[in-house]
Scaffold this motif. Structure first.
Motif, PDB file in Angstrom:
ATOM      1  N   LEU A  86       0.876  -1.049   0.043  1.00 16.85           N
ATOM      2  CA  LEU A  86      -0.497  -0.163   0.134  1.00 16.85           C
ATOM      3  C   LEU A  86       0.560   1.276  -0.097  1.00 16.85           C
ATOM      4  O   LEU A  86       0.307   2.199  -0.246  1.00 16.85           O
ATOM      5  CB  LEU A  86      -0.817   0.270   1.446  1.00 16.85           C
ATOM      6  N   LEU A  87       1.843   0.609   0.398  1.00 14.71           N
ATOM      7  CA  LEU A  87       2.598   2.191   0.418  1.00 14.71           C
ATOM      8  C   LEU A  87       3.583   2.558  -1.410  1.00 14.71           C
ATOM      9  O   LEU A  87       3.824   4.120  -1.509  1.00 14.71           O
ATOM     10  CB  LEU A  87       4.310   1.904   0.786  1.00 14.71           C
ATOM     11  N   SER A 104      -3.143  -9.985  17.679  1.00 11.37           N
ATOM     12  CA  SER A 104      -3.444  -8.159  18.042  1.00 11.37           C
ATOM     13  C   SER A 104      -1.779  -7.636  17.023  1.00 11.37           C
ATOM     14  O   SER A 104      -1.290  -7.493  16.793  1.00 11.37           O
ATOM     15  CB  SER A 104      -2.705  -8.139  18.943  1.00 11.37           C
ATOM     16  N   LEU A 105      -2.514  -6.829  16.237  1.00 14.29           N
ATOM     17  CA  LEU A 105      -1.881  -6.072  15.363  1.00 14.29           C
ATOM     18  C   LEU A 105      -2.258  -4.181  15.474  1.00 14.29           C
ATOM     19  O   LEU A 105      -2.747  -4.049  15.874  1.00 14.29           O
ATOM     20  CB  LEU A 105      -2.288  -5.652  14.149  1.00 14.29           C
ATOM     21  N   LEU A 106      -0.838  -3.803  15.086  1.00 18.10           N
ATOM     22  CA  LEU A 106      -0.744  -2.021  15.188  1.00 18.10           C
ATOM     23  C   LEU A 106      -0.726  -1.831  13.464  1.00 18.10           C
ATOM     24  O   LEU A 106      -0.407  -2.340  12.667  1.00 18.10           O
ATOM     25  CB  LEU A 106       0.538  -1.710  15.559  1.00 18.10           C
ATOM     26  N   LEU A 107      -2.225  -0.780  13.433  1.00 19.52           N
ATOM     27  CA  LEU A 107      -2.586  -0.721  12.317  1.00 19.52           C
ATOM     28  C   LEU A 107      -1.998   1.024  11.761  1.00 19.52           C
ATOM     29  O   LEU A 107      -2.339   2.050  12.321  1.00 19.52           O
ATOM     30  CB  LEU A 107      -3.988  -0.803  11.727  1.00 19.52           C
ATOM     31  N   ILE A 108      -1.203   1.169  10.986  1.00 18.26           N
ATOM     32  CA  ILE A 108      -0.595   2.319  10.197  1.00 18.26           C
ATOM     33  C   ILE A 108      -1.614   2.511   9.082  1.00 18.26           C
ATOM     34  O   ILE A 108      -1.313   2.229   7.777  1.00 18.26           O
ATOM     35  CB  ILE A 108       0.939   2.246  10.103  1.00 18.26           C
ATOM     36  N   ASP A 109      -1.884   4.383   8.873  1.00 19.76           N
ATOM     37  CA  ASP A 109      -2.654   4.431   8.145  1.00 19.76           C
ATOM     38  C   ASP A 109      -1.178   4.996   7.303  1.00 19.76           C
ATOM     39  O   ASP A 109      -0.771   6.233   7.253  1.00 19.76           O
ATOM     40  CB  ASP A 109      -3.435   5.587   8.535  1.00 19.76           C
ATOM     41  N   VAL A 110      -1.450   4.859   5.418  1.00 19.56           N
ATOM     42  CA  VAL A 110      -0.926   5.245   5.342  1.00 19.56           C
ATOM     43  C   VAL A 110      -0.430   6.531   4.145  1.00 19.56           C
ATOM     44  O   VAL A 110       0.219   7.137   3.519  1.00 19.56           O
ATOM     45  CB  VAL A 110      -0.016   3.804   3.726  1.00 19.56           C
ATOM     46  N   LEU A 131      12.060   0.640   3.292  1.00 22.02           N
ATOM     47  CA  LEU A 131      11.399  -0.415   1.806  1.00 22.02           C
ATOM     48  C   LEU A 131      12.514  -0.501   0.877  1.00 22.02           C
ATOM     49  O   LEU A 131      12.682  -1.821  -0.012  1.00 22.02           O
ATOM     50  CB  LEU A 131      11.001   1.012   0.669  1.00 22.02           C
ATOM     51  N   SER A 132      13.195  -0.406   0.929  1.00 24.94           N
ATOM     52  CA  SER A 132      14.953  -0.436   0.250  1.00 24.94           C
ATOM     53  C   SER A 132      15.234  -1.774   0.559  1.00 24.94           C
ATOM     54  O   SER A 132      15.470  -2.473  -0.422  1.00 24.94           O
ATOM     55  CB  SER A 132      16.264   0.518  -0.157  1.00 24.94           C
TER      56      SER A 132
END
Length: 226
Positions: A86-87, A104-110, A131-132
């Motif tokens: 998604l990034l 249990s998850l941590l969701l980061i709004d891209v 990302l690289s």
């Protein structure tokens, strides 16, 4: 694990470091989420905006054809992130994701992440670096799958599993039929492979538990020396 610790862990895994500015950024654009065993996290082609960081539990990423036949892409363990595609601003999940156990998850709004990046050039460089490294990892995985046969793929997979605790005992994260799919083979072939490696005194298998014997360790040392 509480949200503060989850954010710290994500920063170290994704950016390779933790700092006040990065923590403040992620703290403002993330939420914690609980999912139950067998619950679908998202479906292939579904619109989405969240990079997922698995705090606890296990997740399976897979694709399925029209007949329902699955191709396992990856088993996600606690401390790993996924849906990073998604990034690239595609906004759609490329695979299906289902919880193999309570998670249990941590969701980061891209989307909000990119808004912050436009305001902070230093953050953009940190993201490019992260990302690289991820691209390099994925390219190496593709290369391994392309050149290695099933036996070598499984041996490499066992090495990866053993890297976490280095006890010489690893636990398969899913039933054997799904591990077979991950390796690109059939359950029957995988069962024969387990038997063959046991006969060669490389492993001792009992259910999902695999003990790496002395012969396996020697094989690993020889590979590292090559």
């Amino acid at each position: 694990m509480d949200r503060n610790k989850a954010i710290e862990q994500f920063l170290k895994r994704f950016f390779g470091r933790s700092s006040d500015d990065l923590y403040e950024l992620i703290e403002g654009i993330s939420v914690m989420q609980k999912r139950n065993r067998k619950e679908v996290l998202f479906l292939e082609g579904e619109e989405g905006s969240a990079l997922h960081f698995l705090v606890s539990g296990r997740v399976k990423l897979y694709r399925a054809n029209e007949e329902g036949k699955e191709a396992v892409i990856r088993f996600v363990q606690a401390g790993e992130f996924f849906a990073e595609i998604l990034l690239e601003l595609r906004n759609r999940y490329p695979v299906n994701a289902v919880a193999l156990e309570d998670c249990s998850l941590l969701l980061i709004d891209v989307h909000r992440l990119f808004e912050k990046i436009q305001q902070t050039p230093g953050l953009a460089m940190a993201l490019i670096g992260a990302l690289s490294q991820r691209i390099s990892y994925l390219l190496n995985r593709v290369e391994q799958l392309a050149i290695a046969d099933v036996r070598e793929r499984f041996i490499r997979y066992l090495r990866v599993l053993d890297q976490t605790h280095r006890t010489g005992v690893v636990f398969l994260p899913a039933p054997k039929r799904e591990i077979a799919l991950l390796l690109g083979t059939t359950p029957e072939t995988f069962s024969r492979l387990l038997k063959k490696l046991s006969e060669e005194n490389l492993i001792q298998a009992s259910g999902k538990t695999i003990q790496l014997l002395k012969g396996f360790q020697q094989l690993t040392e020889e590979s590292a020396a090559d």
